[in-house]
Design a protein around this motif. Structure first.
Motif, PDB file in Angstrom:
ATOM      1  N   PRO A 178      13.570  34.163  11.679  1.00 23.62           N
ATOM      2  CA  PRO A 178      13.001  34.276  13.038  1.00 23.62           C
ATOM      3  C   PRO A 178      12.947  35.713  13.547  1.00 23.62           C
ATOM      4  CG  PRO A 178      14.517  32.430  12.921  1.00 23.62           C
ATOM      5  CD  PRO A 178      14.661  33.185  11.649  1.00 23.62           C
ATOM      6  N   THR A 179      14.002  36.500  13.296  1.00 24.72           N
ATOM      7  CA  THR A 179      13.985  37.900  13.723  1.00 24.72           C
ATOM      8  C   THR A 179      12.913  38.674  12.982  1.00 24.72           C
ATOM      9  OG1 THR A 179      16.368  37.777  14.157  1.00 24.72           O
ATOM     10  CG2 THR A 179      15.400  39.961  13.952  1.00 24.72           C
ATOM     11  N   LYS A 182       9.474  37.661  14.441  1.00 27.26           N
ATOM     12  CA  LYS A 182       9.315  38.241  15.771  1.00 27.26           C
ATOM     13  C   LYS A 182       9.022  39.734  15.683  1.00 27.26           C
ATOM     14  CE  LYS A 182      11.701  38.751  20.212  1.00 27.26           C
ATOM     15  NZ  LYS A 182      12.967  38.471  20.956  1.00 27.26           N
ATOM     16  N   LEU A 185       5.452  40.380  14.603  1.00 30.90           N
ATOM     17  CA  LEU A 185       4.474  40.133  15.668  1.00 30.90           C
ATOM     18  C   LEU A 185       4.488  41.213  16.733  1.00 30.90           C
ATOM     19  CD1 LEU A 185       4.892  36.263  16.166  1.00 30.90           C
ATOM     20  CD2 LEU A 185       2.994  37.449  15.065  1.00 30.90           C
ATOM     21  N   THR A 186       5.674  41.746  17.027  1.00 31.59           N
ATOM     22  CA  THR A 186       5.790  42.718  18.123  1.00 31.59           C
ATOM     23  C   THR A 186       5.720  44.167  17.647  1.00 31.59           C
ATOM     24  OG1 THR A 186       8.205  42.597  17.960  1.00 31.59           O
ATOM     25  CG2 THR A 186       7.113  41.115  19.531  1.00 31.59           C
ATOM     26  N   SER A 198      16.331  42.633  10.597  1.00 32.88           N
ATOM     27  CA  SER A 198      16.367  41.214  10.225  1.00 32.88           C
ATOM     28  C   SER A 198      17.457  40.894   9.208  1.00 32.88           C
ATOM     29  CB  SER A 198      15.009  40.786   9.663  1.00 32.88           C
ATOM     30  OG  SER A 198      14.722  41.496   8.462  1.00 32.88           O
ATOM     31  N   ASP A 328      12.956  26.836  24.101  1.00 28.77           N
ATOM     32  CA  ASP A 328      12.877  28.277  23.870  1.00 28.77           C
ATOM     33  C   ASP A 328      11.433  28.738  23.735  1.00 28.77           C
ATOM     34  OD1 ASP A 328      15.614  28.337  23.913  1.00 28.77           O
ATOM     35  OD2 ASP A 328      15.838  28.285  21.748  1.00 28.77           O
ATOM     36  N   TRP A 332       9.401  31.514  26.046  1.00 29.94           N
ATOM     37  CA  TRP A 332       8.645  32.642  25.491  1.00 29.94           C
ATOM     38  C   TRP A 332       7.218  32.655  26.022  1.00 29.94           C
ATOM     39  CZ3 TRP A 332       4.527  32.816  21.876  1.00 29.94           C
ATOM     40  CH2 TRP A 332       4.225  34.093  21.397  1.00 29.94           C
TER      41      TRP A 332
END
Length: 403
Positions: A178-179, A182, A185-186, A198, A328, A332
């Motif tokens: 997940p990290t 994320k 994407l960012t 990560s 969650d 977001w």
């Protein structure tokens, strides 16, 4: 080799195969791919409910037996282990005694319920099992000095299954998926930093050992039930589901088969309940015997696809992920919809149950045969369109006989 392991019952759909591979890899490598106790607990619950839903689908999907006492056997397994540890100490011998005792009680109760189907069938059998489940729930709640009542019981596992036990001294490398996603994407322009952030050190301990015991249990139950439903015994169950009177006319003693299915499903649910107690470390009527849990099991079975053992894997995974992470996700999304009057209210994290129901309605609408069943139907239609039509003399219709 793979043909024998899967009993020649393949997913029969490329998207379904990809989805199952993602689920299997995530479960097998879960502690190395997801950091945090929440992800660990979610993976453990997926393994537990794969067994519970697969056992229930054996009754509902393959034999058309509607029972609301499935959570009763799940609770018997959980409370059996918890009570044995409470009275005998946190040892493997106490776990074994509790599990064997719970399996014996479940066998007797399920045998009585199975024999009850001699005289009570269809919706009346479902109502009887509902009454039995509620009676058992009331009994557990009132026996406070034995079961802890509504407060429940704390499960003290052996040291080898606790966080203090370290089979490896050095930490093992892990990548928090997940990290990583994320960060991609960012910050897609900073791949080195994203990769560094990560990574984490996994302190492999007894809880991880217990998790892999659950993975092995879920795998064994899945392969056993897959072999069972593709055996002659499973074919008889499907015949009973389609037309019980015709199966009786062919000479099969349907009561024996129905009773055997009820007993088998109860024993698997009891085994899953014992695993739940050991991984969750706490049991109470709400998380083991509540009727809401029975509804959740039914929803998992419908979402995954009734009459398919693969449906238990897909349905349990999708349902538990939505139950744990939908709130969650809404938080977001709410970051980007803040200030919009109606949308901000609808997409608030407090309304996650509303969207949970919407997702279930959409899944039933677009996947009426369940995820597994619908993906198989779409793949079969696609193959039929791609296959060339028959040509030659075999394709010509035979002339009708002259009278």
């Amino acid at each position: 080799m793979l043909r024998r392991i899967l009993s020649e019952d393949y997913p029969r759909s490329k998207p379904l195969t990809a989805l199952l591979l993602i689920i299997v890899v995530s479960l097998v490598l879960g502690p190395f791919l997801f950091d945090g106790i929440r992800a660990f607990t979610t993976l453990g619950m997926i393994c537990v409910f794969i067994m519970v839903v697969a056992a229930y689908d054996l009754m509902l999907g393959y034999t058309h037996i509607v029972s609301f006492a499935h959570t009763m056997f799940f609770g018997i397994g959980a409370y059996g282990v918890a009570m044995a540890i409470e009275s005998m100490g946190n040892s493997f011998g106490a776990i074994l005694v509790g599990l064997v005792g719970a399996l014996a009680i479940s066998f007797v109760l399920s045998l009585l319920l199975g024999l009850l189907s001699l005289r009570v069938k269809a919706i009346f059998f479902a109502l009887v099992t509902l009454a039995v489940a509620f009676a058992f729930l009331s009994l557990v709640t009132q026996l406070y000095h034995v079961t802890g009542g509504e407060d429940g019981m704390r499960v003290r596992v052996p040291r080898e299954l606790g966080p203090a036990f370290r089979p490896f001294e050095a930490p093992l490398p892990g990548i928090d998926i997940p990290t990583l996603l994320k960060g991609l994407l960012t910050q897609p322009w900073n791949l080195g930093q994203v990769w560094q952030e990560s990574q984490f050190d996994l302190r492999f301990n007894g809880r991880n050992v217990m998790y892999y015991v659950l993975v092995a249990m879920a795998t064994g139950v899945f392969l056993f039930l897959l072999r069972l439903v593709n055996s002659p015994f499973g074919r008889v169950l499907q015949a009973i589901r389609e037309n019980e009177f015709r199966a009786e006319a062919l000479g099969y003693r349907t009561v024996v088969y129905r009773t055997a299915v009820v007993i088998l499903a109860a024993l698997v649910a009891t085994l899953a309940g014992a695993g739940f107690a050991l991984i969750n470390r706490y049991v109470n009527p709400e998380n083991t015997l509540n009727f809401e849990l029975m509804v959740f099991i039914l929803l998992m079975c419908v979402i995954g696809g009734m009459g398919t053992v693969y449906g238990a894997v897909v349905g349990s995974t999708l349902f538990i992920l939505a139950q744990n992470y939908l709130q969650d996700l809404l938080k977001w999304v709410g970051q980007y919809t803040a200030g919009i009057p109606v949308v901000e209210n609808l997409l608030g994290a407090d309304h996650w149950l509303l969207w949970f129901g919407v997702l279930f309605v959409l899944s039933v609408y677009f996947f009426p045969a369940g995820v597994v069943g619908q993906l198989r139907i779409w793949s079969m239609r696609r193959r039929s369109r791609q296959s060339p039509p028959p040509s030659g003399p075999a394709a010509e219709p035979e002339p009708e006989p002259q009278t």
